[in-house]
Scaffold this motif. Structure first.
Motif, PDB file in Angstrom:
ATOM      1  N   GLN A 186      35.155  20.798  54.724  1.00  0.00           N
ATOM      2  CA  GLN A 186      36.448  20.419  54.161  1.00  0.00           C
ATOM      3  C   GLN A 186      36.736  21.189  52.873  1.00  0.00           C
ATOM      4  OE1 GLN A 186      35.937  16.198  53.741  1.00  0.00           O
ATOM      5  NE2 GLN A 186      35.847  15.852  55.947  1.00  0.00           N
ATOM      6  N   ALA A 187      35.737  21.273  51.996  1.00  0.00           N
ATOM      7  CA  ALA A 187      35.940  21.945  50.708  1.00  0.00           C
ATOM      8  C   ALA A 187      36.235  23.426  50.884  1.00  0.00           C
ATOM      9  CB  ALA A 187      34.715  21.746  49.824  1.00  0.00           C
ATOM     10  N   LYS A 188      35.564  24.060  51.852  1.00  0.00           N
ATOM     11  CA  LYS A 188      35.727  25.496  52.059  1.00  0.00           C
ATOM     12  C   LYS A 188      36.898  25.839  52.965  1.00  0.00           C
ATOM     13  CE  LYS A 188      32.314  28.243  53.023  1.00  0.00           C
ATOM     14  NZ  LYS A 188      32.399  29.334  52.015  1.00  0.00           N
ATOM     15  N   GLY A 189      37.354  24.882  53.797  1.00  0.00           N
ATOM     16  CA  GLY A 189      38.277  25.231  54.863  1.00  0.00           C
ATOM     17  C   GLY A 189      37.591  26.067  55.914  1.00  0.00           C
ATOM     18  N   ARG A 190      36.330  25.703  56.222  1.00  0.00           N
ATOM     19  CA  ARG A 190      35.469  26.516  57.081  1.00  0.00           C
ATOM     20  C   ARG A 190      35.596  26.070  58.536  1.00  0.00           C
ATOM     21  NH1 ARG A 190      30.470  29.294  56.052  1.00  0.00           N
ATOM     22  NH2 ARG A 190      28.953  29.198  57.746  1.00  0.00           N
TER      23      ARG A 190
END
Length: 339
Positions: A49-53
């Motif tokens: 979620q934090a990376k948009g991975r």
């Protein structure tokens, strides 16, 4: 969320962040990582979620020593221990058969997992203090150049992670080499700080995966991080120019337009006066190029350039890793300079 920056002495506090299911920026010799408890699927989900991975992009488990391998892997071949003895702690990730306690969230559903023992002593101490393996990709927004210092990671992750440990600038500068030991011969999935030639000196023949030099198709599942998607990219499009430095410089000079920027070897900086230029080290110094390549790519996001031309080292030694990062930043838009 307010992101704390912790100094190297606050090991127990950093370990507590991981045990509580939080996100922690960790320094390594390669790049800064975005870490979470690798046995906690919910915590691992927060990394994505934090990376948009993309969810099909597997993660690496970081451990403090090779004797943790048997906790999370099975069918470990002798070559794994030979490589660990030679290169760990260090910039080498080994793909091995995973045990069932390793969550699918880490492996993207694969039956294998990447294992690494980082060289940064503070991060090894944090992992030991947490008592869990740390799942960690690079600490940047997915697709952007990887961070090699705290300021770079804060640029992408401030407010998205609980804390970042400031361990100073990274000494290698590109992500770890990834070697798949579940295949015969072993297969290089990503070049990095341990070179192909060094691997071959320990295990003999090593195959090079096609993803090292080209993008995977959309329907192909990556077996390791960094294989499938466009990575390391600044905002402006990049064209990689292959060939010896003098030939590449001549090619760029002929095609350089107003508003273009250049990443080049130090010797050729004067040729591009009037354009934004970021040097990445002498043509003969691949170690310096590895340390500088992500800084060079990030530099141009603070400029109005519309296009970036990048010189590329020879694909031997550390040059293979630097070329791989530049090629991915360019989406494999590569031209060959004439002699």
């Amino acid at each position: 969320m307010r992101t704390k920056v912790l100094d190297e002495t606050r090991i127990e506090e950093a370990g507590a962040v991981l045990r509580a299911g939080g996100l922690l920026g960790i320094p390594t010799e390669t790049v800064y990582g975005l870490g979470a408890d690798g046995l906690n699927p919910e915590a691992v989900a927060h990394i994505f979620q934090a990376k948009g991975r993309p969810q099909d992009n597997p993660l690496i488990l970081h451990i403090p020593s090779a004797d943790w391998l048997e906790r999370y892997c099975e069918e470990i071949p002798p070559e794994a221990y030979a490589l660990a003895e030679r290169f760990w702690p260090g910039p080498l990730t080994l793909i091995l058969k995973r045990k069932v306690l390793v969550p699918d969230a880490v492996t993207a559903g694969l039956d294998t997992v990447g294992m690494r023992c980082p060289a940064h002593p503070v991060t090894r101490a944090i992992i030991a203090a947490a008592g869990v393996p740390v799942a960690a990709p690079s600490g940047n927004t997915s697709g952007r150049p990887s961070p090699t210092n705290v300021a770079d990671m804060l640029e992408d992750m401030d407010g998205k992670v609980d804390a970042i440990v400031d361990g100073g600038p990274c000494s290698v500068g590109v992500e770890s080499t990834i070697l798949d030991l579940t295949l015969t011969p072993p297969r290089l999935l990503r070049p990095g700080g341990v070179t192909l030639e060094q691997l071959e000196a320990v295990v003999g023949s090593v195959a090079v995966d096609k993803a090292v030099r080209q993008l995977l198709r959309g329907d192909e599942q990556p077996r390791a991080p960094g294989m499938k998607y466009r990575h390391y990219a600044p905002k402006a499009p990049v064209t990689v120019v292959k060939g010896d430095g003098a030939a590449a410089a001549r090619y760029i000079r002929r095609h350089l337009a107003d508003g273009d920027g250049v990443i080049c070897f130090n010797e050729f900086v004067p040729l591009f006066e009037g354009h934004p230029v970021e040097p990445m080290g002498p043509e003969a110094d691949q170690a310096e190029q590895a340390r500088r390549v992500f800084d060079a790519l990030r530099y141009f996001d603070g400029t109005p350039v519309s296009h970036i031309w990048a010189m590329c080292p020879e694909e031997s030694g550390l040059g293979l890793a630097v070329a791989n990062r530049l090629n991915k930043a360019a989406g494999f838009h590569i031209v060959q300079a004439g002699k």
